[in-house]
Design an enzyme around this catalytic site. Structure first.
Site, PDB file in Angstrom:
ATOM      1  N   HIS A 152      23.422   4.328  12.126  1.00 54.25           N
ATOM      2  CA  HIS A 152      24.387   5.112  12.908  1.00 54.25           C
ATOM      3  C   HIS A 152      24.863   4.237  14.062  1.00 54.25           C
ATOM      4  O   HIS A 152      24.053   3.543  14.686  1.00 54.25           O
ATOM      5  CB  HIS A 152      23.748   6.377  13.463  1.00 54.25           C
ATOM      6  CG  HIS A 152      23.164   7.255  12.393  1.00 54.25           C
ATOM      7  ND1 HIS A 152      23.915   8.148  11.673  1.00 54.25           N
ATOM      8  CD2 HIS A 152      21.903   7.332  11.903  1.00 54.25           C
ATOM      9  CE1 HIS A 152      23.147   8.765  10.795  1.00 54.25           C
ATOM     10  NE2 HIS A 152      21.918   8.285  10.910  1.00 54.25           N
ATOM     11  N   ARG A 181      -1.837 -14.228  19.809  1.00 55.41           N
ATOM     12  CA  ARG A 181      -2.447 -15.553  19.800  1.00 55.41           C
ATOM     13  C   ARG A 181      -2.072 -16.279  18.516  1.00 55.41           C
ATOM     14  O   ARG A 181      -1.611 -15.657  17.557  1.00 55.41           O
ATOM     15  CB  ARG A 181      -3.971 -15.467  19.942  1.00 55.41           C
ATOM     16  CG  ARG A 181      -4.684 -14.753  18.828  1.00 55.41           C
ATOM     17  CD  ARG A 181      -6.193 -14.746  19.076  1.00 55.41           C
ATOM     18  NE  ARG A 181      -6.891 -14.028  18.013  1.00 55.41           N
ATOM     19  CZ  ARG A 181      -7.259 -14.568  16.871  1.00 55.41           C
ATOM     20  NH1 ARG A 181      -6.986 -15.833  16.600  1.00 55.41           N
ATOM     21  NH2 ARG A 181      -7.898 -13.839  15.956  1.00 55.41           N
ATOM     22  N   ASN A 192       0.829  -1.200   0.000  1.00 52.33           N
ATOM     23  CA  ASN A 192       0.000   0.000   0.000  1.00 52.33           C
ATOM     24  C   ASN A 192       0.880   1.273   0.000  1.00 52.33           C
ATOM     25  O   ASN A 192       2.103   1.190  -0.027  1.00 52.33           O
ATOM     26  CB  ASN A 192      -0.960  -0.036   1.196  1.00 52.33           C
ATOM     27  CG  ASN A 192      -2.220   0.775   0.947  1.00 52.33           C
ATOM     28  OD1 ASN A 192      -2.164   1.903   0.486  1.00 52.33           O
ATOM     29  ND2 ASN A 192      -3.363   0.191   1.256  1.00 52.33           N
ATOM     30  N   ALA A 216      -1.701  -3.345  13.240  1.00 51.03           N
ATOM     31  CA  ALA A 216      -1.413  -1.950  12.887  1.00 51.03           C
ATOM     32  C   ALA A 216      -0.601  -1.274  13.996  1.00 51.03           C
ATOM     33  O   ALA A 216      -0.850  -1.492  15.185  1.00 51.03           O
ATOM     34  CB  ALA A 216      -2.723  -1.208  12.671  1.00 51.03           C
TER      35      ALA A 216
HETATM   36  C1  LIG Z   1      -4.509  -7.555  14.596  1.00 53.98           C
HETATM   37  C2  LIG Z   1      -5.897  -7.305  14.012  1.00 53.98           C
HETATM   38  C3  LIG Z   1      -5.974  -7.970  12.653  1.00 53.98           C
HETATM   39  C4  LIG Z   1      -6.991  -7.832  14.903  1.00 53.98           C
HETATM   40  O1  LIG Z   1      -6.888  -9.195  15.150  1.00 53.98           O
HETATM   41  P1  LIG Z   1      -7.979  -9.880  16.114  1.00 53.98           P
HETATM   42  O2  LIG Z   1      -7.469 -11.201  16.523  1.00 53.98           O
HETATM   43  O3  LIG Z   1      -9.317  -9.741  15.537  1.00 53.98           O
HETATM   44  O4  LIG Z   1      -7.891  -8.907  17.312  1.00 53.98           O
HETATM   45  P2  LIG Z   1      -8.290  -9.055  18.775  1.00 53.98           P
HETATM   46  O5  LIG Z   1      -9.181  -7.900  18.988  1.00 53.98           O
HETATM   47  O6  LIG Z   1      -8.777 -10.433  19.113  1.00 53.98           O
HETATM   48  O7  LIG Z   1      -6.897  -8.781  19.462  1.00 53.98           O
HETATM   49  C5  LIG Z   1      -6.045  -9.755  19.938  1.00 53.98           C
HETATM   50  C6  LIG Z   1      -5.139  -9.009  20.898  1.00 53.98           C
HETATM   51  O8  LIG Z   1      -4.289  -8.128  20.136  1.00 53.98           O
HETATM   52  C7  LIG Z   1      -4.458  -6.791  20.606  1.00 53.98           C
HETATM   53  N1  LIG Z   1      -4.337  -5.921  19.438  1.00 53.98           N
HETATM   54  C8  LIG Z   1      -5.049  -5.972  18.300  1.00 53.98           C
HETATM   55  N2  LIG Z   1      -4.640  -5.030  17.462  1.00 53.98           N
HETATM   56  C9  LIG Z   1      -3.636  -4.366  18.067  1.00 53.98           C
HETATM   57  C10 LIG Z   1      -2.803  -3.296  17.701  1.00 53.98           C
HETATM   58  N3  LIG Z   1      -2.920  -2.722  16.509  1.00 53.98           N
HETATM   59  N4  LIG Z   1      -1.877  -2.875  18.567  1.00 53.98           N
HETATM   60  C11 LIG Z   1      -1.753  -3.460  19.789  1.00 53.98           C
HETATM   61  N5  LIG Z   1      -2.508  -4.501  20.197  1.00 53.98           N
HETATM   62  C12 LIG Z   1      -3.441  -4.931  19.350  1.00 53.98           C
HETATM   63  C13 LIG Z   1      -5.809  -6.757  21.248  1.00 53.98           C
HETATM   64  O9  LIG Z   1      -5.928  -5.726  22.185  1.00 53.98           O
HETATM   65  C14 LIG Z   1      -5.866  -8.113  21.893  1.00 53.98           C
HETATM   66  O10 LIG Z   1      -5.058  -8.076  23.033  1.00 53.98           O
HETATM   67  P3  LIG Z   1      -5.416  -8.942  24.369  1.00 53.98           P
HETATM   68  O11 LIG Z   1      -5.391 -10.380  23.917  1.00 53.98           O
HETATM   69  O12 LIG Z   1      -4.328  -8.589  25.309  1.00 53.98           O
HETATM   70  O13 LIG Z   1      -6.771  -8.477  24.762  1.00 53.98           O
HETATM   71  C15 LIG Z   1      -6.232  -5.799  13.917  1.00 53.98           C
HETATM   72  O14 LIG Z   1      -6.243  -5.230  15.227  1.00 53.98           O
HETATM   73  C16 LIG Z   1      -5.268  -5.031  13.054  1.00 53.98           C
HETATM   74  O15 LIG Z   1      -4.273  -4.485  13.507  1.00 53.98           O
HETATM   75  N6  LIG Z   1      -5.619  -5.001  11.736  1.00 53.98           N
HETATM   76  C17 LIG Z   1      -4.796  -4.382  10.742  1.00 53.98           C
HETATM   77  C18 LIG Z   1      -5.626  -3.301  10.012  1.00 53.98           C
HETATM   78  C19 LIG Z   1      -4.818  -2.688   8.931  1.00 53.98           C
HETATM   79  O16 LIG Z   1      -3.890  -1.950   9.199  1.00 53.98           O
HETATM   80  N7  LIG Z   1      -5.149  -3.030   7.682  1.00 53.98           N
HETATM   81  C20 LIG Z   1      -4.404  -2.589   6.532  1.00 53.98           C
HETATM   82  C21 LIG Z   1      -5.280  -1.759   5.642  1.00 53.98           C
HETATM   83  S1  LIG Z   1      -4.521  -1.559   4.088  1.00 53.98           S
END
Ligand SMILES: CC(C)(COP(=O)(O)OP(=O)(O)OC[C@H]1O[C@@H](n2cnc3c(N)ncnc32)[C@H](O)[C@@H]1OP(=O)(O)O)[C@@H](O)C(=O)NCCC(=O)NCCS
Length: 195
Positions: free
Chosen positions: A119, A188, A87, A165
């Site tokens: 550096h 996980r 992207n 993200a």
């Molecule tokens: C990781 C992601 C896919 C979600 O996955 P998920 O399994 O549905 O997420 P969950 O809500 O079950 O989160 C699992 C754990 O990760 C944590 N987590 C999820 N996203 C996070 C992030 N960006 N930063 C820090 N922690 C994050 C949650 O808080 C949770 O923590 P816990 O187990 O301690 O409660 C989503 O948060 C993400 O980052 N998507 C990317 C979106 C993006 O940038 N897309 C690109 C567009 S071009």
């Protein structure tokens, strides 16, 4: 919709040309699909597999910014596998150890990958312009990297994993996990029926 696509192309074309003219590095392998301008700089090797794309029209910064790939030295290299979608505003800089992105990876907006500190960490050496440590970055196949992720020297990410993200990856992330945070850690394992 069709008209919007044509308009996108007309407006972006001069920018694509400008960045192509400013680029100094050559790309081996297949010709990538460059939707957003990308500056390719340096004297090292950039390899693209089949069906690699840079930039997404329906994402932020498409018209205002550009991607940046630099292979700073002759030993530096960036290798991108087949069917990789990158992207807007990517920034990949290799200082020598190398950056490898596996097949079928998809990378969000503003993903930065560095294979060096650039550096020295030693204060005196840094004043004397001594470079920092280089260590290869290796990203496996079918890895999904979210928006605003920073991947630092020596990091590896295993096949099929998801990097959330905003994460900062400084160590090894195994295959088939969701990892998040700064520092990026396993949240996980991926199950067989993920949506
Ligand atoms: C990781 C992601 C896919 C979600 O996955 P998920 O399994 O549905 O997420 P969950 O809500 O079950 O989160 C699992 C754990 O990760 C944590 N987590 C999820 N996203 C996070 C992030 N960006 N930063 C820090 N922690 C994050 C949650 O808080 C949770 O923590 P816990 O187990 O301690 O409660 C989503 O948060 C993400 O980052 N998507 C990317 C979106 C993006 O940038 N897309 C690109 C567009 S071009």
């Amino acid at each position: 919709m069709f008209l919007k696509g044509v308009l996108n192309k007309i407006l972006q074309w001069p920018r694509l040309l400008k960045y192509r003219m400013l680029s100094t590095a050559t790309i081996s392998g297949s010709k990538p699909r460059i939707n957003q301008p990308v500056l390719f700089n340096g004297v090292g090797q950039i390899f693209c597999g089949n069906n690699v794309s840079f930039g997404v029209g329906a994402s932020p910064s498409f018209f205002s910014q550009y991607g940046y790939l630099e292979v700073r030295h002759t030993s530096a290299h960036i290798t991108i596998g087949d069917n990789v979608a990158i992207n807007n505003n990517c920034c990949f800089i290799s200082n020598g150890a190398g950056i490898t992105i596996g097949d079928y990876c998809c990378l969000g907006v503003n993903v930065t990958i560095l294979d060096s500190d650039f550096h020295s960490l030693d204060p005196v050496a840094r004043l004397n312009k001594r470079p920092g440590m280089n260590k290869a970055v290796i990203i496996g196949a079918n890895v999904f990297i979210g928006n605003n992720v920073l991947i630092l020297k020596g990091a590896t990410i295993g096949d099929n994993s998801v990097v959330a993200a905003g994460s900062v990856v400084s160590k090894d992330i195994p295959s088939n996990v969701i990892a998040a945070g700064n520092p990026c850690e396993i949240k996980r394992e991926l199950g067989p029926m993920e949506s």
